[in-house]
Scaffold this motif. Sequence first.
Motif, mmCIF file in Angstrom:
data_model
loop_
_atom_site.group_PDB
_atom_site.id
_atom_site.type_symbol
_atom_site.label_atom_id
_atom_site.label_comp_id
_atom_site.label_asym_id
_atom_site.label_seq_id
_atom_site.Cartn_x
_atom_site.Cartn_y
_atom_site.Cartn_z
ATOM 1 N N ALA A 455 0.829 -1.206 0.000
ATOM 2 C CA ALA A 455 0.000 0.000 0.000
ATOM 3 C C ALA A 455 0.860 1.251 0.000
ATOM 4 O O ALA A 455 0.380 2.340 -0.330
ATOM 5 N N ARG A 456 2.136 1.124 0.393
ATOM 6 C CA ARG A 456 3.024 2.283 0.458
ATOM 7 C C ARG A 456 4.174 2.173 -0.549
ATOM 8 O O ARG A 456 5.134 2.909 -0.458
ATOM 9 N N GLN A 457 4.074 1.240 -1.505
ATOM 10 C CA GLN A 457 5.204 0.972 -2.389
ATOM 11 C C GLN A 457 4.718 0.851 -3.825
ATOM 12 O O GLN A 457 3.691 0.231 -4.102
ATOM 13 N N ASP A 458 5.472 1.453 -4.745
ATOM 14 C CA ASP A 458 5.160 1.311 -6.155
ATOM 15 C C ASP A 458 5.507 -0.118 -6.593
ATOM 16 O O ASP A 458 6.645 -0.575 -6.393
ATOM 17 N N LEU A 463 9.841 1.712 -5.360
ATOM 18 C CA LEU A 463 9.994 2.996 -4.676
ATOM 19 C C LEU A 463 8.753 3.306 -3.850
ATOM 20 O O LEU A 463 7.723 2.655 -3.968
ATOM 21 N N ALA A 464 8.874 4.338 -3.003
ATOM 22 C CA ALA A 464 7.706 4.820 -2.264
ATOM 23 C C ALA A 464 6.664 5.357 -3.257
ATOM 24 O O ALA A 464 7.007 5.886 -4.318
ATOM 25 N N ASN A 465 5.386 5.207 -2.900
ATOM 26 C CA ASN A 465 4.329 5.793 -3.710
ATOM 27 C C ASN A 465 3.839 7.087 -3.062
ATOM 28 O O ASN A 465 4.404 7.551 -2.062
ATOM 29 N N ARG A 466 2.775 7.666 -3.621
ATOM 30 C CA ARG A 466 2.304 8.956 -3.102
ATOM 31 C C ARG A 466 1.845 8.850 -1.652
ATOM 32 O O ARG A 466 2.060 9.759 -0.852
ATOM 33 N N ARG A 467 1.192 7.752 -1.307
ATOM 34 C CA ARG A 467 0.715 7.598 0.069
ATOM 35 C C ARG A 467 1.874 7.621 1.049
ATOM 36 O O ARG A 467 1.816 8.288 2.082
ATOM 37 N N ARG A 468 2.958 6.894 0.723
ATOM 38 C CA ARG A 468 4.119 6.882 1.615
ATOM 39 C C ARG A 468 4.758 8.278 1.684
ATOM 40 O O ARG A 468 5.193 8.722 2.760
ATOM 41 N N LEU A 469 4.814 8.964 0.546
ATOM 42 C CA LEU A 469 5.399 10.304 0.521
ATOM 43 C C LEU A 469 4.645 11.241 1.458
ATOM 44 O O LEU A 469 5.237 12.003 2.221
ATOM 45 N N MET A 470 3.303 11.190 1.426
ATOM 46 C CA MET A 470 2.509 12.095 2.255
ATOM 47 C C MET A 470 2.709 11.784 3.745
ATOM 48 O O MET A 470 2.683 12.692 4.579
ATOM 49 N N GLU A 471 2.912 10.514 4.088
ATOM 50 C CA GLU A 471 3.181 10.172 5.478
ATOM 51 C C GLU A 471 4.515 10.781 5.929
ATOM 52 O O GLU A 471 4.616 11.369 7.010
ATOM 53 N N VAL A 472 5.555 10.623 5.101
ATOM 54 C CA VAL A 472 6.867 11.166 5.451
ATOM 55 C C VAL A 472 6.837 12.689 5.449
ATOM 56 O O VAL A 472 7.442 13.346 6.312
ATOM 57 N N LEU A 473 6.088 13.292 4.490
ATOM 58 C CA LEU A 473 6.010 14.758 4.405
ATOM 59 C C LEU A 473 5.462 15.338 5.704
ATOM 60 O O LEU A 473 5.956 16.350 6.206
ATOM 61 N N ALA A 517 15.210 3.932 -11.515
ATOM 62 C CA ALA A 517 14.923 4.056 -10.086
ATOM 63 C C ALA A 517 16.126 3.622 -9.254
ATOM 64 O O ALA A 517 16.518 4.297 -8.291
ATOM 65 N N LYS A 518 16.738 2.481 -9.635
ATOM 66 C CA LYS A 518 17.886 1.975 -8.875
ATOM 67 C C LYS A 518 19.073 2.916 -8.991
ATOM 68 O O LYS A 518 19.764 3.194 -8.009
ATOM 69 N N ARG A 519 19.310 3.463 -10.210
ATOM 70 C CA ARG A 519 20.465 4.345 -10.406
ATOM 71 C C ARG A 519 20.277 5.666 -9.656
ATOM 72 O O ARG A 519 21.220 6.188 -9.054
ATOM 73 N N MET A 520 19.057 6.207 -9.662
ATOM 74 C CA MET A 520 18.813 7.459 -8.942
ATOM 75 C C MET A 520 18.951 7.246 -7.435
ATOM 76 O O MET A 520 19.540 8.075 -6.734
ATOM 77 N N CYS A 531 10.330 8.999 -4.737
ATOM 78 C CA CYS A 531 8.945 8.522 -4.914
ATOM 79 C C CYS A 531 8.612 8.494 -6.398
ATOM 80 O O CYS A 531 8.996 9.383 -7.160
ATOM 81 N N ARG A 532 7.929 7.430 -6.843
ATOM 82 C CA ARG A 532 7.392 7.434 -8.203
ATOM 83 C C ARG A 532 6.091 8.221 -8.179
ATOM 84 O O ARG A 532 5.101 7.803 -7.580
ATOM 85 N N TRP A 533 6.119 9.392 -8.824
ATOM 86 C CA TRP A 533 4.999 10.330 -8.756
ATOM 87 C C TRP A 533 3.890 9.939 -9.710
ATOM 88 O O TRP A 533 2.730 10.252 -9.500
ATOM 89 N N GLY A 534 4.227 9.222 -10.779
ATOM 90 C CA GLY A 534 3.232 8.782 -11.752
ATOM 91 C C GLY A 534 3.854 8.652 -13.134
ATOM 92 O O GLY A 534 4.578 9.537 -13.584
ATOM 93 N N GLY A 535 3.563 7.531 -13.828
ATOM 94 C CA GLY A 535 4.099 7.351 -15.180
ATOM 95 C C GLY A 535 5.607 7.393 -15.171
ATOM 96 O O GLY A 535 6.282 6.622 -14.495
ATOM 97 N N GLU A 536 6.174 8.328 -15.931
ATOM 98 C CA GLU A 536 7.616 8.473 -15.980
ATOM 99 C C GLU A 536 8.107 9.618 -15.106
ATOM 100 O O GLU A 536 9.242 10.070 -15.244
ATOM 101 N N GLU A 537 7.298 10.115 -14.180
ATOM 102 C CA GLU A 537 7.669 11.210 -13.290
ATOM 103 C C GLU A 537 8.112 10.675 -11.930
ATOM 104 O O GLU A 537 7.528 9.746 -11.398
#
Length: 621
Positions: A455-458, A463-473, A517-520, A531-537
């Motif tokens: 639920a918190r992972q792409d 990577l973290a998804n938006r839900r995980r990002l908002m928790e950390v934010l 993702a791994k290289r970044m 965080c994977r924000w969506g698509g290629e973002e």
Amino acid sequence: MTIPNQHRRSTSALLFLPICFLLLTGMVAAAPDGVFGHESLDELLSAVEAQAQQDPQKALATLESALAELELDEQPEAAVKLLNRRAELLRDQGETEQALLALELAEDLAVQLDDPVPAVQVQQMRGTIYLDRADFDRALEINMAVLNQAQALAHAELEAAARNAIGNIYFSLEQPERARRFYRAAAEIYEELDSRERLGSLLGNIGNTYNSEGRYQEALPYQRQSLRIARQEGREIGAAYQLINLCNTLWLLERMEDARGYCREGIPLLEDAGHYRALHFALNLMGDLRVAEGDPEAALSYLLRALEIAREMDSPRLREASHGDLSSLYETLGDYQAALEHARAQFEAHHEVMDSERQQRIVELEQSYEAELRRQEITAREAEISRLELESELKEASLRERQTLMLVAFSLFVATAIVALLLWRGYMLRRRSSRRIEEKNRELNEALKTISRLARQDPLTGLANRRRLMEVLKSELSRRHRTGAPLTLALGDIDYFKQLNDQYGHQVGDQILMGLAKRMRSCLRESDLLCRWGGEEFLILMPETDAEEARLAMEKVCAAVAAKPFETDAGPVEVTITFGVASVRGDDFKSAVRVADRAMYAGKHQGRNRVMVRIEGGDAE
């Protein structure tokens, strides 16, 4: 070790007092020579331990530097130990959310190891953090599991640490006699291991249980011996805690002058070490001493400093205790308006604590209820299977029994033997059914853990998804309010990704996303959230980083991405990425994302493969 309850303090205040646990540095094993410029990992951790006694922030910086140099996936055992120690330092400074984030990464790495001990050590540290947050049910559940695993592994140090932690839980729940049993069992193990440092901590804990029962004279010898051992071992923080313990006990014995001397010696040590929860307790205790000595004016400065710490730590529990003490003090001073204001603030803090706990309890009950329904469904299904199998066996037994009745005495003997055999088989069937039910329950628990993680992972990149990002934010914004440190984000978009998908297909596109993702991630700090924000973002949240520092970091990422092609099923594919950088102003995260998005598209128009920072009056590369 524990900070004790006070004789005249409320039960609610007791539950929020900080607890200092035994350090886990003795549990680590040596790493290969030459790690991080030290001969061994043990040497590095010893250096961190020495720094933590004087400057915890410097110790944290040393750990972060070592983690930045370490290839986490290639040296997971060393990484787990460093992350575990980092979580411990963060916990002692009240940064429990950051501590849990470090343990999440440690847990992911620990599962790669053949040795089960590091994973159990991570769980033991997690249990101490939940106890520090007064989540007693979860802390007890974790530490009981750690105790069972430690006994199964015959790991004496882990067993002693778990018993000490369980004792701390029962002490916080005002069950001193039960806590003392666990403390004594842990002390016996440390005595066998000849671990004076940990034995000294346990003696202080045992002394505090006598205080809780009003047996103050019996507490003093334990606390004095604990202080003596801490000083002999050069443990300044351990000595500071025992100084405050002795201050509290002597105050309860109404030996005010002696108590004040111990408090005045211990408070600067706690302040220098950054152990603010213990410092909050010590300042409140010093305020009580001054009131008891008939000098409420002098007590005011101590209680106001304690309230300042509670606000800096953003702890509603500590704020509730401080406002309650200040309300009583202002009433004694005759300032009834100030007393009323602090009483109202105490009520608001109490409401905040109870509301937060109630919501958490509701979530836990809902999860428990859903899991129980699934367990009951599996149990009923398995029970029906067992019943049908048993009925079949019993029918066969009945048929054979009727046949054997036609025989002579020998046949009766045979029939009896057959019945006994069938009963045994029925018993074995029930045992097998019970084992199948237990196995299904384990599978269900693992599935629930997997669902929570996903639920918190792409699912593609990990990577973290938006839900995980908002928790950390939320946690980072709260910390930024306390420290004033900058918070910056970067929004990146893969250049010409649609053309890559059209040319090579979505399977190759997915391979590019995973490799990128791994290289970044290899270019970023452990504290940065990718965080994977969506698509290629992709969106990167960078705490304690201003816009210029973020720009330099993203240029490093761009260079790493473009440095070499990505290996795919279609062969090597060259990829670049463009970033927009923006600082988060106040709490307005959405505006920062929009600013970064505009900066990123300005970079697209200027040729791609670059970093753009949005500033007043235009864009800057």
